[in-house]
Design a protein around this motif. Structure first.
Motif, PDB file in Angstrom:
ATOM      1  N   UNK A 163       2.085   6.365  -7.027  1.00 58.95           N
ATOM      2  CA  UNK A 163       1.099   7.421  -7.267  1.00 58.95           C
ATOM      3  C   UNK A 163       1.670   8.809  -6.999  1.00 58.95           C
ATOM      4  N   UNK A 164       2.520   8.929  -5.988  1.00 56.16           N
ATOM      5  CA  UNK A 164       3.109  10.237  -5.686  1.00 56.16           C
ATOM      6  C   UNK A 164       4.081  10.682  -6.774  1.00 56.16           C
ATOM      7  N   UNK A 165       4.844   9.747  -7.332  1.00 64.64           N
ATOM      8  CA  UNK A 165       5.840  10.107  -8.332  1.00 64.64           C
ATOM      9  C   UNK A 165       5.304  10.055  -9.762  1.00 64.64           C
ATOM     10  N   UNK A 200       1.250  -2.684 -14.807  1.00 59.32           N
ATOM     11  CA  UNK A 200       2.273  -2.804 -15.858  1.00 59.32           C
ATOM     12  C   UNK A 200       3.126  -1.544 -15.817  1.00 59.32           C
ATOM     13  N   UNK A 201       4.331  -1.693 -15.266  1.00 57.43           N
ATOM     14  CA  UNK A 201       5.215  -0.552 -15.086  1.00 57.43           C
ATOM     15  C   UNK A 201       6.216  -0.473 -16.235  1.00 57.43           C
ATOM     16  N   UNK A 238      13.171   3.467 -11.342  1.00 53.04           N
ATOM     17  CA  UNK A 238      13.156   4.607 -10.414  1.00 53.04           C
ATOM     18  C   UNK A 238      12.560   4.192  -9.066  1.00 53.04           C
ATOM     19  N   UNK A 239      11.484   3.389  -9.100  1.00 50.05           N
ATOM     20  CA  UNK A 239      10.889   2.931  -7.845  1.00 50.05           C
ATOM     21  C   UNK A 239      11.869   2.051  -7.070  1.00 50.05           C
ATOM     22  N   UNK A 240      12.531   1.130  -7.748  1.00 44.98           N
ATOM     23  CA  UNK A 240      13.499   0.258  -7.072  1.00 44.98           C
ATOM     24  C   UNK A 240      14.624   1.084  -6.457  1.00 44.98           C
ATOM     25  N   UNK A 241      15.036   2.125  -7.122  1.00 48.94           N
ATOM     26  CA  UNK A 241      16.082   2.996  -6.575  1.00 48.94           C
ATOM     27  C   UNK A 241      15.584   3.699  -5.317  1.00 48.94           C
ATOM     28  N   UNK A 264       0.795  -1.222   0.000  1.00 51.46           N
ATOM     29  CA  UNK A 264       0.000   0.000   0.000  1.00 51.46           C
ATOM     30  C   UNK A 264       0.826   1.269   0.000  1.00 51.46           C
ATOM     31  N   UNK A 265       1.761   1.367   0.933  1.00 48.50           N
ATOM     32  CA  UNK A 265       2.534   2.600   1.063  1.00 48.50           C
ATOM     33  C   UNK A 265       3.829   2.567   0.260  1.00 48.50           C
ATOM     34  N   UNK A 266       4.677   1.574   0.530  1.00 46.91           N
ATOM     35  CA  UNK A 266       6.004   1.574  -0.072  1.00 46.91           C
ATOM     36  C   UNK A 266       5.946   1.344  -1.578  1.00 46.91           C
ATOM     37  N   UNK A 267       4.980   0.565  -2.049  1.00 45.10           N
ATOM     38  CA  UNK A 267       4.883   0.286  -3.481  1.00 45.10           C
ATOM     39  C   UNK A 267       3.917   1.241  -4.179  1.00 45.10           C
ATOM     40  N   UNK A 268       2.614   1.066  -3.955  1.00 45.22           N
ATOM     41  CA  UNK A 268       1.649   1.764  -4.795  1.00 45.22           C
ATOM     42  C   UNK A 268       1.536   3.255  -4.470  1.00 45.22           C
ATOM     43  N   UNK A 269       1.504   3.639  -3.207  1.00 45.83           N
ATOM     44  CA  UNK A 269       1.404   5.063  -2.862  1.00 45.83           C
ATOM     45  C   UNK A 269       2.633   5.814  -3.374  1.00 45.83           C
ATOM     46  N   UNK A 270       3.798   5.212  -3.280  1.00 45.60           N
ATOM     47  CA  UNK A 270       5.010   5.829  -3.808  1.00 45.60           C
ATOM     48  C   UNK A 270       4.887   6.037  -5.317  1.00 45.60           C
TER      49      UNK A 270
END
Length: 182
Positions: free
Chosen positions: A81-83, A91-92, A99-102, A73-79
């Motif tokens: 959505x914010x960026x 599908x990323x 960028x998310x992994x970094x 919820x927070x570390x994956x999807x909310x991050x």
């Protein structure tokens, strides 16, 4: 509050102390409540995460369920959505996934310097591998469950942005054991 409670100002069912209003005392949250803490903009993904937690819930203790909810919820999807406002698909694009992994690999640490000023620095996150493994398990679970229930899970099956071997899980597990033994 206790004085007002003793004077019968509050209704008969009111708790006797303010402490009872604290979230730690209110008991376990539902899967929906665990995800809704993060105020996700994409309703279909929110519903998917809740469904995923409900599917996993029978085989997990509450602490593990809460950790998975926080990671997804927070570390994956909310991050994401914010960026990347307006994102609606699991599908990323390769650049978004990288960028998310970094961002997951590092965290901001606030400290004070000799003058007493707050200084922010980036540091390696020790739980990054666990986060990557949780997201990878999420994608792989969806793919596996789609074989049994394609109507429910099939539309969400996409390639996992975290490749096998890219997490360094064995190395992280070895380092964790070494730290515990030390």
């Amino acid at each position: 509050y206790q004085l007002l409670h003793a004077m019968d100002v509050f209704p008969a069912g009111a708790p006797s102390t303010v402490r009872m209003f604290h979230s730690a005392v209110q008991g376990r949250r539902t899967a929906g409540q665990l995800i809704d803490r993060y105020d996700l903009a994409c309703r279909p993904v929110r519903d998917l995460l809740v469904g995923y937690l409900l599917e996993r819930q029978p085989g997990l203790d509450y602490a593990s369920l809460r950790l998975i909810a926080t990671t997804l919820g927070r570390t994956f999807w909310k991050d994401l959505e914010e960026h990347h406002p307006g994102i609606e698909s699991l599908r990323l694009a390769p650049d978004i996934a990288a960028a998310w992994k970094q961002r997951v690999q590092t965290k901001t640490v606030r400290s004070r310097n000799e003058l007493g000023d707050v200084v922010e620095t980036l540091a390696a996150r020790s739980s990054a591998t666990d986060c990557l493994m949780t997201v990878r398990a999420f994608y792989l679970d969806l793919a596996q469950w789609a074989a049994d229930d394609p109507a429910r899970w099939g539309p969400w099956v996409v390639p996992c942005p975290i490749r096998d071997g890219s997490t360094g899980y064995r190395k992280a597990r070895s380092h964790r054991k070494s730290r515990m033994d030390q």
